[in-house]
Scaffold this active site. Structure first.
Site, PDB file in Angstrom:
ATOM      1  N   TRP A 248       0.819  -1.220   0.000  1.00 13.18           N
ATOM      2  CA  TRP A 248       0.000   0.000   0.000  1.00 13.18           C
ATOM      3  C   TRP A 248       0.851   1.268   0.000  1.00 13.18           C
ATOM      4  CZ3 TRP A 248      -4.425  -1.230   4.108  1.00 13.18           C
ATOM      5  CH2 TRP A 248      -5.151  -2.339   3.663  1.00 13.18           C
ATOM      6  N   LYS A 249       2.152   1.127   0.215  1.00 11.78           N
ATOM      7  CA  LYS A 249       3.061   2.284   0.251  1.00 11.78           C
ATOM      8  C   LYS A 249       2.535   3.352   1.231  1.00 11.78           C
ATOM      9  CE  LYS A 249       4.667   1.047  -4.277  1.00 11.78           C
ATOM     10  NZ  LYS A 249       5.309   1.433  -5.529  1.00 11.78           N
TER      11      LYS A 249
ATOM     12  N   HIS B 135      12.850  -2.588  -0.812  1.00  7.48           N
ATOM     13  CA  HIS B 135      12.038  -2.069  -1.916  1.00  7.48           C
ATOM     14  C   HIS B 135      12.808  -0.967  -2.654  1.00  7.48           C
ATOM     15  CE1 HIS B 135       8.892   0.043  -4.080  1.00  7.48           C
ATOM     16  NE2 HIS B 135       8.261  -1.125  -4.068  1.00  7.48           N
TER      17      HIS B 135
ATOM     18  N   GLU C 150      12.008   1.863  -3.683  1.00 10.23           N
ATOM     19  CA  GLU C 150      11.851   3.230  -3.165  1.00 10.23           C
ATOM     20  C   GLU C 150      12.723   3.452  -1.934  1.00 10.23           C
ATOM     21  OE1 GLU C 150       7.608   2.910  -3.178  1.00 10.23           O
ATOM     22  OE2 GLU C 150       7.749   2.837  -5.362  1.00 10.23           O
TER      23      GLU C 150
ATOM     24  N   GLU D 152      11.463  -6.586  -9.114  1.00  4.98           N
ATOM     25  CA  GLU D 152      10.704  -5.395  -9.497  1.00  4.98           C
ATOM     26  C   GLU D 152      11.605  -4.465 -10.296  1.00  4.98           C
ATOM     27  OE1 GLU D 152       7.237  -4.619  -6.655  1.00  4.98           O
ATOM     28  OE2 GLU D 152       8.998  -3.884  -5.621  1.00  4.98           O
TER      29      GLU D 152
ATOM     30  N   GLY E 192       1.491  -2.745  -6.239  1.00  6.68           N
ATOM     31  CA  GLY E 192       1.407  -1.432  -5.610  1.00  6.68           C
ATOM     32  C   GLY E 192       0.057  -0.789  -5.890  1.00  6.68           C
ATOM     33  N   GLY E 193       0.009   0.060  -6.905  1.00 13.29           N
ATOM     34  CA  GLY E 193      -1.196   0.839  -7.211  1.00 13.29           C
ATOM     35  C   GLY E 193      -2.482   0.024  -7.251  1.00 13.29           C
TER      36      GLY E 193
HETATM   37  P1  PGA Z   1       3.205  -0.686  -8.724  1.00 13.80           P
HETATM   38  O1  PGA Z   1       4.206  -0.892  -7.472  1.00 13.80           O
HETATM   39  O2  PGA Z   1       2.393  -1.949  -8.824  1.00 13.80           O
HETATM   40  O3  PGA Z   1       2.395   0.509  -8.385  1.00 13.80           O
HETATM   41  O4  PGA Z   1       4.085  -0.491  -9.931  1.00 13.80           O
HETATM   42  C1  PGA Z   1       4.789  -2.138  -7.216  1.00 13.80           C
HETATM   43  C2  PGA Z   1       5.723  -2.040  -6.043  1.00 13.80           C
HETATM   44  O5  PGA Z   1       6.421  -1.018  -5.923  1.00 13.80           O
HETATM   45  O6  PGA Z   1       5.801  -2.948  -5.194  1.00 13.80           O
END
Ligand code: PGA
Length: 251
Positions: A10-11, A95, A97, A167, A234-235
């Site tokens: 969910w970030k 991750h 990020e 990823e 993610g999204g």
């Molecule tokens: P995303 O993110 O599906 O929004 O591309 C995936 C993730 O960063 O785990």
């Protein structure tokens, strides 16, 4: 046979009400699924309430980060035991990020993975190349290096707690997805590397998720690849409908 594993990251999204509503919606929508392992990874401040909302469900809870020390003067950090105390069984580590925005190194990630496994958490260990690395033909080298450094010093027994998430950084949150062939090529390479680093039996057992703009439209073709064992989403994990359609497509 590896059981598919779909996790939602969910970030830094949701609030206390929407987090619980999303969890409750997924619990209801996915209650009959037993052929897929499912997890959601909310922001840490909502772990406890999401875990409570999912306590009678088949959906596990994971955190998005952890610190490797047990306790003490580490302002702002959260330990493995604290995560377990909130009801977490999984934790995302490394991750992209956190590597590229926050600046985490392979060495730090390795310490976090070891601490998580030692405490009984199940790490989702993320790796992936930047666009310029792919364009320079360095994808395999970069990903293999991340795997080796992230897993350094982990014995055969402990490594089995891990899920790896490939990823590609250029696919995360961009709407650009790796093609099924691109994903399979890297997943196959990672499995071969696990076989070299450990043995074939372990390599066959470890699940490798794909992440990077995974969505309802591309779930089936990605999951049809022999070495794609799940998705880190993610999204598309922020909507009950999208995430549950993906899980059901895999089930
Ligand atoms: P995303 O993110 O599906 O929004 O591309 C995936 C993730 O960063 O785990």
């Amino acid at each position: 046979m590896r059981k598919p594993f779909i996790a939602g990251n969910w970030k830094m999204n949701m609030n206390s009400a929407t987090a619980v509503a999303l969890a409750a919606g997924l619990a209801k929508e996915l209650e009959d699924v037993d052929t897929v392992d499912i997890a959601v990874c909310p922001p840490s401040v909502y772990l406890q309430s999401v875990a409570a909302a999912l306590s009678a469900s088949n959906i596990a809870v994971g955190a998005q980060n952890v610190y490797f020390e047990g306790n003490g003067a580490f302002t702002g950090e959260i330990s493995c035991d604290m995560l377990k105390d909130t009801g977490c069984s999984y934790v995302i580590i490394g991750h992209s990020e956190r590597r590229h925005v926050i600046g985490e190194t392979d060495e730090l990630i390795n310490k976090k993975i070891a601490a998580a496994i030692n405490s009984g958490l199940l790490p989702i260990f993320c790796i992936g190349e930047l666009l310029e690395e792919r364009q320079a033909g360095k994808t395999n080298d970069v990903v293999a290096d991340q795997v080796k450094k992230g897993l350094a010093g982990l014995c055969e027994e402990r490594i089995q707690a891990i899920t790896i998430a490939y990823e590609p950084v250029w696919a995360i949150g961009t709407g650009l997805t790796a093609t099924p062939d691109q994903a399979q090529q890297v997943h196959g390479m990672i499995r071969g590397l696990l076989s070299e680093l450990y043995n074939e039996d372990i390599a066959e057992r470890i699940r490798i998720q794909y992440g990077g703009s995974a969505k309802p439209d591309n779930t089936s073709e990605l999951m049809a690849q022999p070495d794609v064992d799940g998705l880190l989403v993610g999204g598309a994990s922020l909507k009950v409908e999208d995430f549950s359609v993906m899980v059901k497509a895999v089930a």
